[in-house]
Design an enzyme around this catalytic site. Structure first.
Site, mmCIF file in Angstrom:
data_model
loop_
_atom_site.group_PDB
_atom_site.id
_atom_site.type_symbol
_atom_site.label_atom_id
_atom_site.label_comp_id
_atom_site.label_asym_id
_atom_site.label_seq_id
_atom_site.Cartn_x
_atom_site.Cartn_y
_atom_site.Cartn_z
ATOM 1 C CG ASP A 1 -17.831 14.368 23.904
ATOM 2 O OD1 ASP A 1 -17.235 13.296 23.655
ATOM 3 O OD2 ASP A 1 -18.618 14.917 23.113
ATOM 4 C CG HIS B 1 -20.573 11.846 13.960
ATOM 5 N ND1 HIS B 1 -21.126 10.732 13.367
ATOM 6 C CD2 HIS B 1 -19.233 11.730 13.800
ATOM 7 C CE1 HIS B 1 -20.159 9.973 12.865
ATOM 8 N NE2 HIS B 1 -19.010 10.551 13.102
#
Ligand code: RIB
Ligand code: CA
Length: 304
Positions: free
Chosen positions: A8, A238
């Protein structure tokens, strides 16, 4: 190693995809897109822009536009910017997406590369759950499914309980975590240790003025957000941590846990170890953060 990233994009997604393009051990054979940091059309456009910037001639398949059960939600524009790449303005890509939808593409790739394909989801797990709907053995056909998401003992980042990717589609995550196969969860327990500073990205831009320069522009605004949270000096890597876990799993230590996902109420999106017969997930609980940090930046520095 053959890899597909479900993404995303998103600033740390861009970092992760750049790493995958730069590491010569990784054969990135496709990207699939999902809502999360941005709306899906923006995610697809940004994935295609990354392919242009990185010289990647690979399929990009567009995916889910909303969660499996929950209603749509506003993207995290406060974190990744209104177009997903911080202050970098929107622009159309030269590359174009394939006609095939993400779940169908994922199922076909898993069959064509049976036992040899690693999938790295770094957004909500909606496309992965849809692939399992199409082929119940989908995750078992993969060499590994290495997920950025969740938290075992670290608490949440979108609230006290839930990590963002799981929060944004808890029902999909619940399907994926109990699907079986070689599933690893690279969650906040380790990604809150894999940090990078403003100076790290400034230095990268000097060594990789083109792509590194773009990442620096994004990262400086990403760290602006992190400073409002006041938890770290810098930002969490992340998504890069999950991609690095695909190619260097031994940089992490894991515990096997059957995982449940809370799907409603104030703790919706929380991931918890459960004591039942569902297949265990390899949950990353420790990481060699210093080695990962240096490997990440040294590899990205090889890009133009
Ligand atoms: O919680 C961090 C995750 O949520 C990362 O994948 C980031 O890109 C956002 O999608
Ligand atoms: Ca992401």
């Amino acid at each position: 190693m053959k890899l597909i990233i479900d993404t995303d994009p998103g600033i740390d997604d861009a970092m992760a995809i750049g790493y995958a393009a730069a590491d010569p051990r990784i054969d990135l054979i496709g990207l699939t897109t999902v809502f999360g940091n941005v709306h899906t059309p923006q995610a697809t456009r940004n994935a295609l822009r990354l392919c242009d910037w990185l010289g990647l001639d690979i399929p990009v398949a567009s995916g889910a536009v909303q969660p499996r059960v929950l209603p749509p939600f506003p993207p995290s524009h406060n974190v990744h910017g209104s177009e997903g790449f911080g202050p970098i303005p929107a622009e159309n890509a030269q590359a174009t997406a394939i006609e095939e939808a993400a779940p169908e593409f994922l199922v076909r790739m898993a069959r064509e590369h049976q036992g040899a394909l690693v999938l790295c989801p770094i957004g909500p797990l909606t496309n992965i759950a849809a692939a399992i709907d199409l082929d119940p053995d989908f995750t078992k056909r993969l060499k590994a499914c290495v997920i950025m998401g969740g938290s075992l003992r670290e608490g949440g980042n979108i609230n006290a309980y839930a990590e963002a990717n799981i929060y944004h589609d808890p029902h999909a995550a619940d399907v994926v975590f109990q699907a079986g196969g070689n599933i690893a969860m690279i969650g906040l327990d380790v990604t809150h240790r894999t940090l990078a500073s403003r100076a790290d990205f400034d230095h990268l831009a000097n060594r990789s003025p083109d792509f590194g320069g773009k990442l620096n522009e994004m990262a400086q605004s990403y760290i602006d957000f992190y400073e409002t949270v006041g938890k770290f000096d810098g930002c969490s890597l992340h998504d890069p941590a999950a991609v690095i876990a695909c190619i260097d799993p031994d940089l992490f230590a894991y515990e096997p846990h059957p995982l449940g996902v809370v799907c409603d109420g104030k703790r919706s999106g929380e991931t918890c170890a459960v004591l039942d017969s569902r297949p265990p997930v390899r949950v990353a609980t420790k990481v060699d953060a210093a080695t990962l940090h240096d490997q990440f930046f040294e590899t990205l520095a090889t890009l133009p």
